[in-house]
Structures are given as C-alpha cells and as structure tokens.
Scaffold this motif. Structure first.
Motif, PDB file in Angstrom:
ATOM      1  N   GLY A 224      -0.039   7.921 -12.479  1.00  0.00           N
ATOM      2  CA  GLY A 224      -1.317   8.581 -12.714  1.00  0.00           C
ATOM      3  C   GLY A 224      -2.119   8.771 -11.444  1.00  0.00           C
ATOM      4  O   GLY A 224      -1.584   8.759 -10.330  1.00  0.00           O
ATOM      5  N   TYR A 225      -3.420   8.942 -11.626  1.00  0.00           N
ATOM      6  CA  TYR A 225      -4.313   9.186 -10.494  1.00  0.00           C
ATOM      7  C   TYR A 225      -4.427   7.922  -9.644  1.00  0.00           C
ATOM      8  O   TYR A 225      -4.655   6.820 -10.176  1.00  0.00           O
ATOM      9  N   PRO A 226      -4.315   8.034  -8.331  1.00  0.00           N
ATOM     10  CA  PRO A 226      -4.466   6.842  -7.484  1.00  0.00           C
ATOM     11  C   PRO A 226      -5.824   6.178  -7.640  1.00  0.00           C
ATOM     12  O   PRO A 226      -5.931   4.953  -7.571  1.00  0.00           O
ATOM     13  N   SER A 227      -6.878   6.964  -7.864  1.00  0.00           N
ATOM     14  CA  SER A 227      -8.209   6.374  -8.032  1.00  0.00           C
ATOM     15  C   SER A 227      -8.259   5.495  -9.275  1.00  0.00           C
ATOM     16  O   SER A 227      -8.860   4.410  -9.267  1.00  0.00           O
ATOM     17  N   ALA A 228      -7.605   5.920 -10.363  1.00  0.00           N
ATOM     18  CA  ALA A 228      -7.629   5.158 -11.611  1.00  0.00           C
ATOM     19  C   ALA A 228      -6.793   3.886 -11.500  1.00  0.00           C
ATOM     20  O   ALA A 228      -7.210   2.812 -11.955  1.00  0.00           O
ATOM     21  N   ILE A 229      -5.610   3.993 -10.887  1.00  0.00           N
ATOM     22  CA  ILE A 229      -4.745   2.817 -10.773  1.00  0.00           C
ATOM     23  C   ILE A 229      -5.313   1.832  -9.759  1.00  0.00           C
ATOM     24  O   ILE A 229      -5.232   0.606  -9.936  1.00  0.00           O
ATOM     25  N   SER A 230      -5.926   2.343  -8.704  1.00  0.00           N
ATOM     26  CA  SER A 230      -6.587   1.468  -7.733  1.00  0.00           C
ATOM     27  C   SER A 230      -7.767   0.747  -8.371  1.00  0.00           C
ATOM     28  O   SER A 230      -8.013  -0.442  -8.112  1.00  0.00           O
ATOM     29  N   ASP A 231      -8.504   1.448  -9.225  1.00  0.00           N
ATOM     30  CA  ASP A 231      -9.626   0.833  -9.933  1.00  0.00           C
ATOM     31  C   ASP A 231      -9.115  -0.284 -10.843  1.00  0.00           C
ATOM     32  O   ASP A 231      -9.708  -1.370 -10.922  1.00  0.00           O
ATOM     33  N   LEU A 232      -8.006  -0.031 -11.530  1.00  0.00           N
ATOM     34  CA  LEU A 232      -7.399  -1.067 -12.359  1.00  0.00           C
ATOM     35  C   LEU A 232      -7.031  -2.286 -11.515  1.00  0.00           C
ATOM     36  O   LEU A 232      -7.308  -3.431 -11.889  1.00  0.00           O
ATOM     37  N   ALA A 233      -6.427  -2.029 -10.351  1.00  0.00           N
ATOM     38  CA  ALA A 233      -6.036  -3.127  -9.466  1.00  0.00           C
ATOM     39  C   ALA A 233      -7.250  -3.927  -9.005  1.00  0.00           C
ATOM     40  O   ALA A 233      -7.192  -5.162  -8.908  1.00  0.00           O
ATOM     41  N   SER A 234      -8.347  -3.248  -8.724  1.00  0.00           N
ATOM     42  CA  SER A 234      -9.545  -3.952  -8.261  1.00  0.00           C
ATOM     43  C   SER A 234     -10.110  -4.856  -9.350  1.00  0.00           C
ATOM     44  O   SER A 234     -10.672  -5.918  -9.053  1.00  0.00           O
ATOM     45  N   HIS A 235      -9.962  -4.476 -10.598  1.00  0.00           N
ATOM     46  CA  HIS A 235     -10.421  -5.327 -11.696  1.00  0.00           C
ATOM     47  C   HIS A 235      -9.584  -6.602 -11.798  1.00  0.00           C
ATOM     48  O   HIS A 235     -10.117  -7.678 -12.119  1.00  0.00           O
ATOM     49  N   TYR A 236      -8.272  -6.469 -11.537  1.00  0.00           N
ATOM     50  CA  TYR A 236      -7.459  -7.687 -11.481  1.00  0.00           C
ATOM     51  C   TYR A 236      -7.965  -8.600 -10.365  1.00  0.00           C
ATOM     52  O   TYR A 236      -8.115  -9.818 -10.560  1.00  0.00           O
ATOM     53  N   GLU A 237      -8.222  -8.017  -9.190  1.00  0.00           N
ATOM     54  CA  GLU A 237      -8.687  -8.816  -8.058  1.00  0.00           C
ATOM     55  C   GLU A 237     -10.037  -9.468  -8.357  1.00  0.00           C
ATOM     56  O   GLU A 237     -10.240 -10.667  -8.119  1.00  0.00           O
ATOM     57  N   ASN A 238     -10.965  -8.689  -8.889  1.00  0.00           N
ATOM     58  CA  ASN A 238     -12.317  -9.204  -9.129  1.00  0.00           C
ATOM     59  C   ASN A 238     -12.355 -10.278 -10.211  1.00  0.00           C
ATOM     60  O   ASN A 238     -13.220 -11.160 -10.195  1.00  0.00           O
ATOM     61  N   TRP A 260      -6.117   2.492   1.655  1.00  0.00           N
ATOM     62  CA  TRP A 260      -6.665   1.282   1.050  1.00  0.00           C
ATOM     63  C   TRP A 260      -6.293   1.189  -0.429  1.00  0.00           C
ATOM     64  O   TRP A 260      -6.127   0.096  -0.973  1.00  0.00           O
ATOM     65  N   GLN A 261      -6.146   2.354  -1.062  1.00  0.00           N
ATOM     66  CA  GLN A 261      -5.703   2.346  -2.458  1.00  0.00           C
ATOM     67  C   GLN A 261      -4.254   1.871  -2.549  1.00  0.00           C
ATOM     68  O   GLN A 261      -3.917   1.043  -3.411  1.00  0.00           O
ATOM     69  N   ARG A 262      -3.395   2.390  -1.677  1.00  0.00           N
ATOM     70  CA  ARG A 262      -1.986   1.968  -1.669  1.00  0.00           C
ATOM     71  C   ARG A 262      -1.887   0.454  -1.448  1.00  0.00           C
ATOM     72  O   ARG A 262      -1.148  -0.241  -2.145  1.00  0.00           O
ATOM     73  N   SER A 263      -2.640  -0.045  -0.460  1.00  0.00           N
ATOM     74  CA  SER A 263      -2.583  -1.468  -0.138  1.00  0.00           C
ATOM     75  C   SER A 263      -3.008  -2.331  -1.325  1.00  0.00           C
ATOM     76  O   SER A 263      -2.357  -3.332  -1.652  1.00  0.00           O
ATOM     77  N   ARG A 264      -4.085  -1.929  -1.973  1.00  0.00           N
ATOM     78  CA  ARG A 264      -4.589  -2.700  -3.116  1.00  0.00           C
ATOM     79  C   ARG A 264      -3.600  -2.667  -4.275  1.00  0.00           C
ATOM     80  O   ARG A 264      -3.314  -3.700  -4.896  1.00  0.00           O
ATOM     81  N   ILE A 265      -3.056  -1.484  -4.579  1.00  0.00           N
ATOM     82  CA  ILE A 265      -2.127  -1.338  -5.703  1.00  0.00           C
ATOM     83  C   ILE A 265      -0.860  -2.159  -5.461  1.00  0.00           C
ATOM     84  O   ILE A 265      -0.380  -2.884  -6.335  1.00  0.00           O
ATOM     85  N   GLU A 266      -0.301  -2.036  -4.257  1.00  0.00           N
ATOM     86  CA  GLU A 266       0.944  -2.747  -3.955  1.00  0.00           C
ATOM     87  C   GLU A 266       0.734  -4.262  -3.950  1.00  0.00           C
ATOM     88  O   GLU A 266       1.626  -5.018  -4.347  1.00  0.00           O
TER      89      GLU A 266
END
Length: 463
Positions: A224-238, A260-266
């Motif tokens: 999907g959209y990198p912004s959406a998947i990165s946002d999901l990843a940030s919620h796991y982190e937070n 930064w999105q790639r780094s967070r997702i990976e």
C-alpha cells in the motif's frame, strides 16, 4: 454524491460488507487474471533474463507495429505524422522516438478523444485526477490491463511473495465512514486472500484493534501507500509493541517512498521494502530490485529521461506505450522526475532503470483526532471543471482548497468536492474553497498536492 451501491454498503452490517467486498473481488479477479493473463505472466517472467540487445530488438519491433497502427487508426497521430513527414518506416529502432515531440498532459486532457480509434471499445476506462488534480479519462485495452496485473504479481513473487498469499493492504479505500470509529477496521476479499485495512481510521485509540487484527490474520505481505504503512509502524514504536507476524516483504506504491519511512518500516516489520512505480496511463512499470534500483520492464513501454542541458542524470520521465491500442500515448510526459542509474549504458535518452523517482511527494492532512491522510487527490476524481487544485491545511481543524478552474465560465461542483473531502476526512475537519489563477510550483516544476502549514503535534494538542 454516493452511489446506490455505496449507500447500501455503508448501511450494511460488517458480515454483509465482507460478502460485498469478496463479490467485487471475484469480479475483479476474473477481469485481471484470466485468458491472456497467463501468457503475459510467462512473457514477463522470461523478460527478466533478456539482454540489452534482446530488450531493444523486442521494443523496436513492437514500436514499428504500433506506429503503423497509429498512422492508420488514431486521428491525433495521423495529423502529427503528416505534419512531421513520418510513417512506420521512420521507426526502425527505439532511438527514433526522438523524431516525435513530447506529449504533455494538457494536450491529452483537451484533445483526448483524438487519441482513440473511432468506434473502438476499450476493455476499461480509468478516471484519474493525476497528481495535480487534473482529471483524465484513460482508455485501456485488455492486453495492457492484464499485463499491468502480471507485472505486479511478478514484482511480488520475485521478492518472495507467492500469488494468493495472505496480503494486508493499506491504501485509499474507504471501507467504512470516517466518523465510524468502531472496529473492525478491515474487510476481507476472499478472492485474493486480501485483508483491506482502512488508512483513514488509524490513530492512538484505534491502533490496538489494528494490531490484534493483523496478528490474527498473519499476512505474508503488507502492500500500500508508504505513508500509511509508515504510520502503522510508528504506532507500533510509540506503543512499545511488536507485530507477532513476519511478512516476507513490504510492497509500497503510489507515493514517493522516503528514506525515513523505509527505515521505520523495515525496523518494525523486520523485512525489506520494495517500492514499485506505475502510472495511471499504463505506460510504465518499474519495480525496485534488491539494490533499490527501479528496473523498468521492457514489455509495457519504452521509457526516456528528458534531462535539461545542465544535468545529464536527472530529468522528466517520458514514456511510450507498446501495448495500449485503445489510447496509444507516444513520448508522454508522465509528470514525475527521475534520476538515471549510475553507469547506465542505454542509448541516448532511453533508460532501463532509475536510481530514484521524485515528484510525487505529498504532505499529509492530519485530522483533529490524529489520523494521517495521504493521497487526498482522490477528492478531485470526476471533476472535469478543475484544471489544478491544492489542499492547504492551515489549522488543526481546517483546510483551504485552492482551485484553478478550467475557465472563468466553468462551474465547479463545490457540493461534490465537499462530499468527497468529508467522506475521507470526516466532519470535524472544516473546508474552505478559494479560486485562484495559478498555483506556485516548486523547483522541479511541480507543486505539492497537499501542504500542511502547522506541525502534527499541534493537531494532538488541539483535541
């Protein structure tokens, strides 16, 4: 205005919505993956092993045939070829494309009917607003559409995700009304073993429902959209949590994938991210390989990089279809910029890969309850009275929509715009509409579809 189908869907219980999603999924499955799809899938797989000479020979032959078709059947090119004194005999190698002028979106928008053969019936018509809010109606034949599906499947399988594997999709689909914050926030498409997650409902309060749903589904792929998947990843982190599933790959598309999105997702999902780039006009498909290079498939079209005199490596992406006889676009400027791969040995402006693709970078709209919304250009689809548009979020609970009308006498359906906007953002985010003569461009000649003039933290404080 909502269609009857949409009204029925949103008024139905979740179990019935799942049935409706699967019914549509089976319909699309038959449209995408049957008939000549299997032949095209084998051709795509074989093309990965082609040498540079094989690629060019194949493309030169296909281009020669397409030019002949355009001369015989397409009004726009009949006039253009006559003006330039060209015929199919003028095109014996891919570099001969330089004999044609570059085609821009404005010409396609104003003279689109001239690119179609009289009385020809397309396999499908795709309506898109494009990255600038400019509406286009695109005619696509069966070969091109099914080839695009085969290319995506090939990209996924190449990176370890077999066709039919469990897939979690985070894109722009509105699976429930924005004001409905009751779980579940996903629907199941049984036809493709796909769980569709809402990108419009994810926030601090709803994340736990997403986390549990994903852990139960155990997807082998996130797409999907990198912004959406990165946002999901940030919620796991937070939240200090981790997914209990391990996808084989994350596949991103439709937006510029930021480092930064790639780094967070990976980091969160412990798997690689492989972006791919395609166009609504079906003239180009490029998927990232293991090095991060966008490898351009040679079957769908020929890709060029129109570079300015002062920069030999970065320029505007120009693509030529080799398959779409329903609406053939030759040397079409897609509106994005790319960077040539190091040591590219392709001839002249023709390229086989891109180091990076820029020009699709949109900011988010952030709702008062903290949801991040990307790809808001959806709200302009079907609004042909708009030439260009830009969303300015100037307060946590307010956006201004700048519109450049097609002409002074053009009437813009503000009610439809507002309905489309609130269908995605919800009623808490207010909208004003301002008509302007033009919208300022950035250094690359394009403008952002969304500009946010305050920080995301202000949005959370305002709640």
């Amino acid at each position: 205005m909502a269609s009857k189908t949409e009204t029925l869907y949103f008024s139905s219980p979740v179990w019935l919505q799942n049935l409706m999603v699967s019914a549509m999924g089976y319909k699309l499955y038959r449209k995408r993956y049957t008939g000549i799809y299997h032949e095209l899938r084998e051709l795509v797989r074989a093309s990965r092993a082609w040498s540079a000479q094989q690629r060019e020979a194949y493309q030169a032959e296909q281009l020669h045939d397409l030019i002949r078709y355009c001369r015989l059947s397409i009004p726009y090119y009949q006039k253009l070829f006559a003006e330039y004194g060209l015929s199919e005999q003028s095109f014996t190698q891919v570099s001969d494309l330089a004999k044609l002028p570059i085609l821009d979106k404005q010409t396609l928008r104003t003279r689109g009917h001239e690119f179609c053969a009289p009385n020809a019936k397309p396999f499908m018509i795709q309506h898109t607003s494009g990255s600038t809010g400019t509406p286009l109606a695109l005619y696509v034949n069966e070969r091109t559409y099914k080839l695009a599906m085969a290319l995506l499947v090939d990209h996924e399988e190449y990176h370890g995700v077999p066709f039919g594997a469990r897939r979690a999709t985070f894109a722009g689909r509105m699976i429930q009304k924005p004001e409905n914050l009751s779980p579940p926030f996903a629907r199941f498409n049984r036809a493709e073993n796909q769980r569709l997650y809402s990108s419009y409902h994810l926030n601090d309060q709803t994340f736990e429902h997403y986390r549990r749903d994903l852990d139960h589904f155990q997807p082998l792929e996130l797409i999907g959209y990198p912004s959406a998947i990165s946002d999901l990843a940030s919620h796991y982190e937070n939240s200090g949590t981790q997914p209990v599933f391990r996808p084989k790959a994350v596949i991103t598309n439709s937006e510029t994938l930021l480092d930064w999105q790639r780094s967070r997702i990976e980091s969160v999902f412990e798997c690689p991210v492989f972006d791919y780039y395609g166009t609504a006009e079906y003239v180009l498909f490029a998927g990232q390989d293991d090095r991060g290079i966008y490898q351009i498939n040679p079957i769908l079209g020929i890709t060029e990089l129109a570079v300015p005199a002062h920069n030999e490596n970065e320029g505007s992406i120009v693509a030529t279809t080799l398959t779409n006889t329903s609406m053939p676009l030759l040397r079409y400027e897609v509106g994005d910029h790319g960077v040539r791969t190091p040591n590219d040995q392709s001839c002249n402006s023709i390229i086989s890969g891109l180091e990076s693709i820029t020009g699709r970078l949109d900011d988010y709209v952030i709702t008062p309850d903290g949801r991040q919304l990307g790809r808001m250009d959806h709200i302009f689809k079907g609004l042909e009275a708009i030439r260009e548009a830009q969303i300015i979020q100037d307060a946590p609970d307010h956006c201004t929509l700048r519109i450049v009308p097609q002409s002074d006498s053009t009437s813009v359906s503000e009610k439809l715009i507002e309905a489309n906007f609130h269908a995605r953002a919800g009623a808490q985010l207010r909208l004003s509409i301002a008509y302007v003569q033009n919208i300022p461009r950035g250094r690359n000649g394009k403008f952002k579809g969304v500009v946010r003039e305050f920080s995301g933290e202000q949005s959370r404080v305002a709640q």
